[in-house]
Design a protein around this motif. Structure first.
Motif, PDB file in Angstrom:
ATOM      1  N   LEU A 226       0.843  -1.192   0.000  1.00  0.00           N
ATOM      2  CA  LEU A 226       0.000   0.000   0.000  1.00  0.00           C
ATOM      3  C   LEU A 226       0.877   1.241   0.000  1.00  0.00           C
ATOM      4  O   LEU A 226       1.889   1.296   0.694  1.00  0.00           O
ATOM      5  CB  LEU A 226      -0.880   0.033   1.248  1.00  0.00           C
ATOM      6  CG  LEU A 226      -1.959  -1.034   1.324  1.00  0.00           C
ATOM      7  CD1 LEU A 226      -1.434  -2.241   2.066  1.00  0.00           C
ATOM      8  CD2 LEU A 226      -3.166  -0.471   2.012  1.00  0.00           C
TER       9      LEU A 226
ATOM     10  N   ASN B 294      -2.969   4.807   1.764  1.00  0.00           N
ATOM     11  CA  ASN B 294      -4.055   3.845   1.945  1.00  0.00           C
ATOM     12  C   ASN B 294      -4.478   3.174   0.645  1.00  0.00           C
ATOM     13  O   ASN B 294      -5.490   2.486   0.604  1.00  0.00           O
ATOM     14  CB  ASN B 294      -5.274   4.540   2.576  1.00  0.00           C
ATOM     15  CG  ASN B 294      -5.009   4.936   4.006  1.00  0.00           C
ATOM     16  OD1 ASN B 294      -4.350   4.206   4.743  1.00  0.00           O
ATOM     17  ND2 ASN B 294      -5.503   6.097   4.403  1.00  0.00           N
ATOM     18  N   THR B 295      -3.711   3.409  -0.430  1.00  0.00           N
ATOM     19  CA  THR B 295      -4.050   2.872  -1.743  1.00  0.00           C
ATOM     20  C   THR B 295      -3.258   1.602  -2.030  1.00  0.00           C
ATOM     21  O   THR B 295      -2.031   1.587  -1.905  1.00  0.00           O
ATOM     22  CB  THR B 295      -3.729   3.913  -2.837  1.00  0.00           C
ATOM     23  OG1 THR B 295      -4.435   5.120  -2.530  1.00  0.00           O
ATOM     24  CG2 THR B 295      -4.131   3.415  -4.208  1.00  0.00           C
TER      25      THR B 295
END
Length: 190
Positions: free
Chosen positions: A134, A137-138
């Motif tokens: 990540l 938060n992606t």
């Protein structure tokens, strides 16, 4: 013959994936010196064996590292490091997450069994394993397979598939192209 060729192809693909994902950022270095904090429904401490058995809604934190499972066995190694084996959790899988050192990234994964070796800083995800990288938060990259071995020191992972033993099944993944300052400048000049 075809199985042998498939195994070689799968092994080459796994090596290629690990090379693509390897970047010079390991686990958060300060985590090694942090205390291990836990919450559980029950705990059993076997001092003579240097073993702590935690059961029922277990959550462990050690710096940026988080482990959640139904059961976790933590063994204190003679050198002061700890080895933790996490089993089960929501959907039958334990959860692991740790920030990577020097970057806004984290590695997280799930499997029916997760073993973290504090001495070698290797995490082994076994059975229905999935691991994600990540950025913030992606989710940028994701791999899955029967067994995933991640080396926190070198940021290299191996996804084991193929036939026989615990490595039965296919390896799957998604790798997102990385943008670097050099790539961004090249894109802007077109």
């Amino acid at each position: 013959m075809l199985t042998s060729r498939f195994s070689r192809t799968a092994a080459a693909l796994a090596l290629s994936l690990s090379a693509l994902w390897a970047v010079p950022a390991g686990a958060e270095k300060a985590d090694r010196f942090e205390p291990l904090n836990f919450a559980a429904d029950a705990a059993r401490v076997e001092d003579n064996q240097r073993l702590n058995i935690l059961s029922g809604n277990v959550e462990i934190t050690k710096g940026t590292m988080v482990v959640r499972a139904d059961r976790v066995e933590v063994r204190q190694n003679p050198d002061g490091t700890q080895t933790a084996t996490a089993i089960g959790g929501p959907g039958g899988r334990a959860f692991f997450r740790q920030k990577r050192d020097g970057v806004d990234e984290a590695i997280e994964g799930e499997a029916e069994r997760i073993v973290y070796d504090g001495k070698t800083e290797v995490v082994r995800f076994t059975s229905r394993a999935i691991m994600r990288r990540l950025q913030g938060n992606t989710v940028n990259d994701q791999v899955s397979g029967p067994v995933i071995v991640y080396d926190n020191k070198t940021s290299v992972f191996q996804v084991q598939g193929g036939s026989g033993g615990e490595g039965t099944g296919r390896v799957r993944g998604v790798i997102t192209p990385r943008t670097t300052p050099e790539n961004s400048r090249a894109e802007g000049s077109r």
